[in-house]
Design an enzyme around this catalytic site. Sequence first.
Site, short mmCIF file in Angstrom:
data_model
loop_
_atom_site.label_atom_id
_atom_site.label_comp_id
_atom_site.label_asym_id
_atom_site.label_seq_id
_atom_site.Cartn_x
_atom_site.Cartn_y
_atom_site.Cartn_z
N CYS A 81 76.95 -8.35 -34.81
CA CYS A 81 76.61 -9.77 -34.63
C CYS A 81 77.74 -10.72 -35.04
CB CYS A 81 75.34 -10.09 -35.41
SG CYS A 81 75.21 -9.26 -36.99
N HIS B 201 74.09 -16.88 -38.15
CA HIS B 201 75.27 -16.50 -38.93
C HIS B 201 76.32 -17.61 -38.82
CE1 HIS B 201 73.55 -12.66 -39.46
NE2 HIS B 201 74.43 -11.89 -38.86
N1 NAP Z 1 69.41 -8.10 -36.37
C1 NAP Z 1 70.64 -8.31 -35.93
O1 NAP Z 1 71.23 -9.42 -36.06
C2 NAP Z 1 71.37 -7.23 -35.24
C3 NAP Z 1 72.56 -7.53 -34.64
C4 NAP Z 1 73.25 -6.54 -34.00
C5 NAP Z 1 72.74 -5.26 -33.97
N2 NAP Z 1 71.56 -4.97 -34.58
C6 NAP Z 1 71.06 -3.61 -34.51
O2 NAP Z 1 69.89 -3.56 -33.70
C7 NAP Z 1 69.02 -2.52 -34.16
C8 NAP Z 1 67.64 -3.11 -34.44
O3 NAP Z 1 67.74 -4.15 -35.42
P1 NAP Z 1 66.49 -5.08 -35.79
O4 NAP Z 1 67.07 -6.15 -36.63
O5 NAP Z 1 65.72 -5.44 -34.57
O6 NAP Z 1 65.59 -4.06 -36.69
P2 NAP Z 1 64.02 -4.15 -37.03
O7 NAP Z 1 63.54 -5.55 -36.92
O8 NAP Z 1 63.86 -3.44 -38.32
O9 NAP Z 1 63.31 -3.30 -35.86
C9 NAP Z 1 63.57 -1.92 -35.69
C10 NAP Z 1 62.94 -1.44 -34.38
O10 NAP Z 1 63.32 -0.09 -34.17
C11 NAP Z 1 62.13 0.68 -33.96
N3 NAP Z 1 62.34 2.05 -34.47
C12 NAP Z 1 62.82 2.41 -35.67
N4 NAP Z 1 62.87 3.76 -35.76
C13 NAP Z 1 62.38 4.24 -34.59
C14 NAP Z 1 62.15 5.55 -34.07
N5 NAP Z 1 62.44 6.66 -34.76
N6 NAP Z 1 61.63 5.67 -32.82
C15 NAP Z 1 61.35 4.57 -32.09
N7 NAP Z 1 61.53 3.29 -32.53
C16 NAP Z 1 62.05 3.14 -33.77
C17 NAP Z 1 61.06 -0.05 -34.74
O11 NAP Z 1 59.80 0.34 -34.27
P3 NAP Z 1 58.50 0.32 -35.24
O12 NAP Z 1 58.09 -1.13 -35.33
O13 NAP Z 1 57.54 1.16 -34.50
O14 NAP Z 1 58.94 0.88 -36.55
C18 NAP Z 1 61.41 -1.50 -34.40
O15 NAP Z 1 60.95 -1.81 -33.10
C19 NAP Z 1 69.73 -1.91 -35.38
O16 NAP Z 1 70.50 -0.80 -34.96
C20 NAP Z 1 70.64 -3.02 -35.84
O17 NAP Z 1 71.75 -2.54 -36.56
C21 NAP Z 1 70.86 -5.94 -35.21
#
Ligand code: NAP
Length: 340
Positions: free
Chosen positions: A130, A243
């Site tokens: 990000c 950010h």
């Molecule tokens: N937030 C940011 O600013 C940002 C920026 C760039 C990249 N990212 C990346 O994007 C990804 C998601 O981030 P987030 O902030 O959205 O996280 P989050 O809010 O914690 O959500 C995680 C998601 O992944 C799913 N998940 C986790 N383990 C799983 C599994 N084994 N099988 C299927 N689904 C699974 C969860 O489903 P359940 O609800 O069923 O647990 C939920 O839908 C990460 O890799 C993060 O590093 C985030």
Amino acid sequence: MGYKIAVVGATGNVGREMLNILAERQFPVDEIAALASRRSLGTEVSFGDATLKTRDLEQFDFSGWDIALFAIGSDATKEYAPKAAKAGCVVIDNSSLYRYDPDVPLIVPEVNPDAITGHSKKNIIANPNCSTAQMVVALKPLHDRARIKRVVVSTYQSVSGSGKEAIDELWNQTKGMYVPGQEVAPNVYPKQIAFNVIPHIDVFLEDGSTKEEWKMVAETKKIVDPSIKVTATCVRVPVFVGHSEAINIEFEEFLDEDEARDILREAPGIMVVDKREPGGYITPVECVGDFATYISRIRQDSTIENGINLWCVSDNLRKGAALNAVQIAELLGQRVLKKG
Ligand SMILES: NC(=O)c1ccc[n+]([C@@H]2O[C@H](COP(=O)([O-])OP(=O)(O)OC[C@H]3O[C@@H](n4cnc5c(N)ncnc54)[C@H](OP(=O)(O)O)[C@@H]3O)[C@@H](O)[C@H]2O)c1
């Protein structure tokens, strides 16, 4: 004819934004699947005016699906992304798993859209970190004009960058500060985040920097130009979404602050808000829900020969993740898949 799109991690912060943005930008969707872990089976998520029931990723067959937007952690991505790619579905991945793989393009559409041709090697495209995404949108047009030698960046990163549990931690810890007996101990973060700042994001590396800082260095080189030197300090702040970055740029050639402002005003994906008066700049709460990366406080750095300072703010769940991924999907549609 439109596309069959799977949103993987649809119950998470990024996945929900992906669904919102696909609907807002009227992406030509024929069919859409919302996928998450079995824990979320049947959970309802919004897609425009429609409501989708979340399906179990483990049971899902990607054959016949065009694009999968992945927003789950690296471990689960490692298991499922190759399956989707092998089934002929192009994966656009938000985790850091594939970003540094030479056979996977790392794309910010305003900066290096031509890298899209590299997607065919693995059928996977990576979305940057990000903090990198919003910074390179600002660096690229300035680099094209005056060649960037070195960047010194300090970030002020919101808690939504650490997932939904981190948002709850800031909310509950902040409330708990004022209610005796309801204090919330640090869990997602190593120290208190409410009314505090934490100079540590991701794991520590041998040289004393953190992985988040290293990502900004490596990803800027891969996306913009390997010759650009970057040094970063990444800091978590008690902001829910958005950010901010203080960026100092040293160029090979002189670049006047007024010309820098004009270049940024014309650049894709950027909004310049830069009045030298109280409030004449953008703060993170004002960027939430927007597509733009905002640039303020553009000024000469007179301590070096060819230097510019600026302030860069963007919605990390949008340009830093979901928006950039949807823009990559749009690029893929226009240049490669050509449906819709
Ligand atoms: N937030 C940011 O600013 C940002 C920026 C760039 C990249 N990212 C990346 O994007 C990804 C998601 O981030 P987030 O902030 O959205 O996280 P989050 O809010 O914690 O959500 C995680 C998601 O992944 C799913 N998940 C986790 N383990 C799983 C599994 N084994 N099988 C299927 N689904 C699974 C969860 O489903 P359940 O609800 O069923 O647990 C939920 O839908 C990460 O890799 C993060 O590093 C985030």
